[in-house]
Design an enzyme around this catalytic site. Structure first.
Site, PDB file in Angstrom:
ATOM      1  N   HIS A   1      -3.311   7.481   1.714  1.00 55.98           N
ATOM      2  CA  HIS A   1      -3.685   6.148   1.245  1.00 55.98           C
ATOM      3  C   HIS A   1      -5.074   5.844   1.789  1.00 55.98           C
ATOM      4  CE1 HIS A   1      -3.960   1.984   0.490  1.00 55.98           C
ATOM      5  NE2 HIS A   1      -3.774   1.619   1.737  1.00 55.98           N
TER       6      HIS A   1
ATOM      7  N   ASN B   1      -9.981   0.033  -0.737  1.00 59.75           N
ATOM      8  CA  ASN B   1      -8.520   0.114  -0.631  1.00 59.75           C
ATOM      9  C   ASN B   1      -7.907  -0.503  -1.890  1.00 59.75           C
ATOM     10  OD1 ASN B   1      -5.807  -0.175  -0.041  1.00 59.75           O
ATOM     11  ND2 ASN B   1      -6.132  -0.963   2.029  1.00 59.75           N
TER      12      ASN B   1
ATOM     13  N   CYS C   1       0.814  -1.222   0.000  1.00 61.08           N
ATOM     14  CA  CYS C   1       0.000   0.000   0.000  1.00 61.08           C
ATOM     15  C   CYS C   1       0.847   1.271   0.000  1.00 61.08           C
ATOM     16  CB  CYS C   1      -0.946   0.003   1.194  1.00 61.08           C
ATOM     17  SG  CYS C   1      -2.138  -1.337   1.142  1.00 61.08           S
TER      18      CYS C   1
HETATM   19  N1  ACO Z   1     -18.862  -8.273   8.014  1.00 64.82           N
HETATM   20  C1  ACO Z   1     -19.466  -8.499   9.208  1.00 64.82           C
HETATM   21  N2  ACO Z   1     -18.800  -8.791  10.335  1.00 64.82           N
HETATM   22  C2  ACO Z   1     -17.461  -8.824  10.243  1.00 64.82           C
HETATM   23  C3  ACO Z   1     -16.759  -8.614   9.043  1.00 64.82           C
HETATM   24  C4  ACO Z   1     -17.524  -8.321   7.899  1.00 64.82           C
HETATM   25  N3  ACO Z   1     -16.954  -8.083   6.695  1.00 64.82           N
HETATM   26  N4  ACO Z   1     -15.446  -8.730   9.277  1.00 64.82           N
HETATM   27  C5  ACO Z   1     -15.294  -9.005  10.588  1.00 64.82           C
HETATM   28  N5  ACO Z   1     -16.507  -9.083  11.181  1.00 64.82           N
HETATM   29  C6  ACO Z   1     -16.815  -9.335  12.572  1.00 64.82           C
HETATM   30  C7  ACO Z   1     -15.726 -10.073  13.277  1.00 64.82           C
HETATM   31  O1  ACO Z   1     -15.856 -11.466  13.066  1.00 64.82           O
HETATM   32  C8  ACO Z   1     -15.965  -9.676  14.708  1.00 64.82           C
HETATM   33  O2  ACO Z   1     -17.013 -10.454  15.207  1.00 64.82           O
HETATM   34  P1  ACO Z   1     -16.978 -10.981  16.728  1.00 64.82           P
HETATM   35  O3  ACO Z   1     -16.950  -9.748  17.569  1.00 64.82           O
HETATM   36  O4  ACO Z   1     -18.242 -11.765  16.829  1.00 64.82           O
HETATM   37  O5  ACO Z   1     -15.729 -11.802  16.838  1.00 64.82           O
HETATM   38  C9  ACO Z   1     -16.449  -8.252  14.619  1.00 64.82           C
HETATM   39  O6  ACO Z   1     -16.911  -8.074  13.256  1.00 64.82           O
HETATM   40  C10 ACO Z   1     -15.394  -7.212  14.927  1.00 64.82           C
HETATM   41  O7  ACO Z   1     -14.217  -7.521  14.194  1.00 64.82           O
HETATM   42  P2  ACO Z   1     -12.927  -6.638  14.329  1.00 64.82           P
HETATM   43  O8  ACO Z   1     -11.869  -7.193  13.418  1.00 64.82           O
HETATM   44  O9  ACO Z   1     -12.579  -6.449  15.750  1.00 64.82           O
HETATM   45  O10 ACO Z   1     -13.474  -5.266  13.753  1.00 64.82           O
HETATM   46  P3  ACO Z   1     -12.761  -3.873  13.669  1.00 64.82           P
HETATM   47  O11 ACO Z   1     -13.592  -2.836  14.273  1.00 64.82           O
HETATM   48  O12 ACO Z   1     -11.317  -3.943  14.082  1.00 64.82           O
HETATM   49  O13 ACO Z   1     -12.785  -3.584  12.109  1.00 64.82           O
HETATM   50  C11 ACO Z   1     -11.331  -3.644  10.200  1.00 64.82           C
HETATM   51  C12 ACO Z   1     -12.127  -4.453  11.224  1.00 64.82           C
HETATM   52  C13 ACO Z   1     -12.313  -2.848   9.357  1.00 64.82           C
HETATM   53  C14 ACO Z   1     -10.563  -4.607   9.313  1.00 64.82           C
HETATM   54  C15 ACO Z   1     -10.386  -2.678  10.927  1.00 64.82           C
HETATM   55  O14 ACO Z   1      -9.652  -3.349  11.891  1.00 64.82           O
HETATM   56  C16 ACO Z   1      -9.452  -2.003   9.994  1.00 64.82           C
HETATM   57  O15 ACO Z   1      -9.846  -1.227   9.156  1.00 64.82           O
HETATM   58  N6  ACO Z   1      -8.137  -2.247  10.124  1.00 64.82           N
HETATM   59  C17 ACO Z   1      -7.173  -1.674   9.235  1.00 64.82           C
HETATM   60  C18 ACO Z   1      -6.902  -2.668   8.214  1.00 64.82           C
HETATM   61  C19 ACO Z   1      -6.591  -2.073   6.883  1.00 64.82           C
HETATM   62  O16 ACO Z   1      -7.089  -1.046   6.480  1.00 64.82           O
HETATM   63  N7  ACO Z   1      -5.753  -2.751   6.162  1.00 64.82           N
HETATM   64  C20 ACO Z   1      -5.459  -2.391   4.827  1.00 64.82           C
HETATM   65  C21 ACO Z   1      -4.052  -2.582   4.510  1.00 64.82           C
HETATM   66  S1  ACO Z   1      -3.010  -1.611   5.502  1.00 64.82           S
HETATM   67  C22 ACO Z   1      -3.365  -0.145   5.151  1.00 64.82           C
HETATM   68  O17 ACO Z   1      -3.724   0.097   4.055  1.00 64.82           O
HETATM   69  C23 ACO Z   1      -3.230   0.874   6.219  1.00 64.82           C
END
Ligand code: ACO
Length: 322
Positions: A249, A279, A113
């Site tokens: 980004h 993304n 990224c």
């Molecule tokens: N739909 C529905 N539920 C979901 C999904 C989905 N697509 N994905 C995960 N869940 C559920 C999980 O299973 C979890 O359920 P549980 O509580 O019963 O176990 C719940 O939602 C919460 O999951 P978390 O992973 O804790 O959710 P979070 O609030 O952290 O959001 C996310 C997840 C959106 C991935 C966030 O952590 C994030 O944006 N992280 C950054 C990752 C990123 O952007 N990476 C890209 C590459 S790096 C970069 O570009 C910076």
């Protein structure tokens, strides 16, 4: 001194759009969950047989048209991608041939990224060293090909696309008033490989799928991005209020908001395209630049701050007077 001045920008998005509603038919998710957690409403996905090079070529042609630079003037192509057409040759050389460029040199850059910010910084160094006068910098990805379409935690986050920028050497005064790239700051820390990686590659004998610890990535993203932005401001003696446009980004709207708040950037200065593009890894910054240029937000003379963070971890910033 010599500065690398932006001459033009172009972008390309595949035709096919997958909305959150359609995504909910593919994996166990919902529009509400995706929108609330990420700000993403839809993503573009490459057609069968449409390759990263096809996206890159279309974006490059648009950037050349926008810059009035002829292909014969390009000395170097740097293509940032984590999803090349083939293991080799570099996808940049495919673009080189398609554009009809028979001189100069072309190579790919791999910083996931952060690839576009790495490529901009590398181009700037080639220009300042006098090794190239005109550089085509591209970010192009087909992340749809490395997603695990059964993993809802990652499949909903990414999209395909490409953007390109033409940089050209210009003599300048050597002050912050100069047009062009004023400063770049790059970082990586390989100890965080496990937080965001693809579980395959040529040496492992498979293409593999993207794996991510989303929460951990989120936590590091805000801290690392803020650090790289502070470095850019410190190096130039500028303050957050001097930034006209923040073009980050586009990973997650919540990361953008948290970063802007931490740095003290005006919310209205943040260019946000994650809703429409999701993304797109190395393509997200030039795609966002293209949107903000075409709708008239970014104008010549504006101070534009780019940043990115991605797998590795890698991260960095670039400050450009447009
Ligand atoms: N739909 C529905 N539920 C979901 C999904 C989905 N697509 N994905 C995960 N869940 C559920 C999980 O299973 C979890 O359920 P549980 O509580 O019963 O176990 C719940 O939602 C919460 O999951 P978390 O992973 O804790 O959710 P979070 O609030 O952290 O959001 C996310 C997840 C959106 C991935 C966030 O952590 C994030 O944006 N992280 C950054 C990752 C990123 O952007 N990476 C890209 C590459 S790096 C970069 O570009 C910076």
């Amino acid at each position: 001194m010599i500065r690398s001045v932006v001459k033009g920008v172009g972008a390309y998005l595949p035709e096919r759009i997958i909305t959150n509603a359609e995504m909910a038919t593919l994996v166990d998710t919902s529009d509400e969950w995706i929108t609330a957690r990420t700000g993403i409403a839809q993503r573009h996905v490459a057609a069968d047989g449409e390759l990263t090079s096809d996206l890159a070529i279309a974006a490059s042609r648009a950037a050349l048209a926008n810059s009035n630079v002829h292909v014969d003037d390009i000395d170097l192509i740097i293509l940032a991608t984590a999803t090349p057409d083939d293991t080799f040759p570099a996808t940049a050389t495919v673009v080189q041939a398609a554009l009809g460029m028979e001189r100069g040199f072309a190579f790919d850059m791999q910083a996931v990224c952060s690839g576009f910010v790495y490529a901009v910084s590398t181009a700037d160094n080639f220009i300042k060293a006098g090794q190239a006068k005109t550089v085509l910098v591209i970010g192009a990805e087909t992340f749809s090909r490395i997603l695990d379409w059964e993993d809802r935690t990652t499949a909903v986050l990414f999209g395909d696309g490409a953007g390109a920028l033409v940089l050209q050497a210009e003599e300048s005064e050597g002050t912050n008033q100069d047009r062009g790239i004023l400063t770049c700051h790059l970082h990586s820390d390989g100890r965080y490989r496990e937080k965001l990686y693809v579980d395959g590659g040529p040496s492992r004998g498979s293409v593999g799928h993207l794996r991510m610890e989303g929460r951990e990535v989120f936590r590091h993203a805000v801290v690392n991005i803020a650090e790289a932005i502070d470095e850019a401001l410190e190096a130039t003696g500028l303050e957050a209020k001097d930034i006209d446009w923040f073009v980050p980004h586009q990973a997650n709207k919540r990361i953008l908001d948290a970063t802007a708040k931490r740095i003290g950037l005006r919310p209205e200065s943040v260019v946000v395209t994650v809703g429409e593009h999701a993304n797109t890894s190395a393509a997200s910054v030039p795609l966002a630049l293209d949107v903000a240029l075409r709708d008239g937000r970014i104008k010549q003379g504006d101070m534009v701050l780019l940043e990115a963070m991605g797998g590795g971890f890698t991260w960095g910033s670039a400050l450009i007077r447009w």
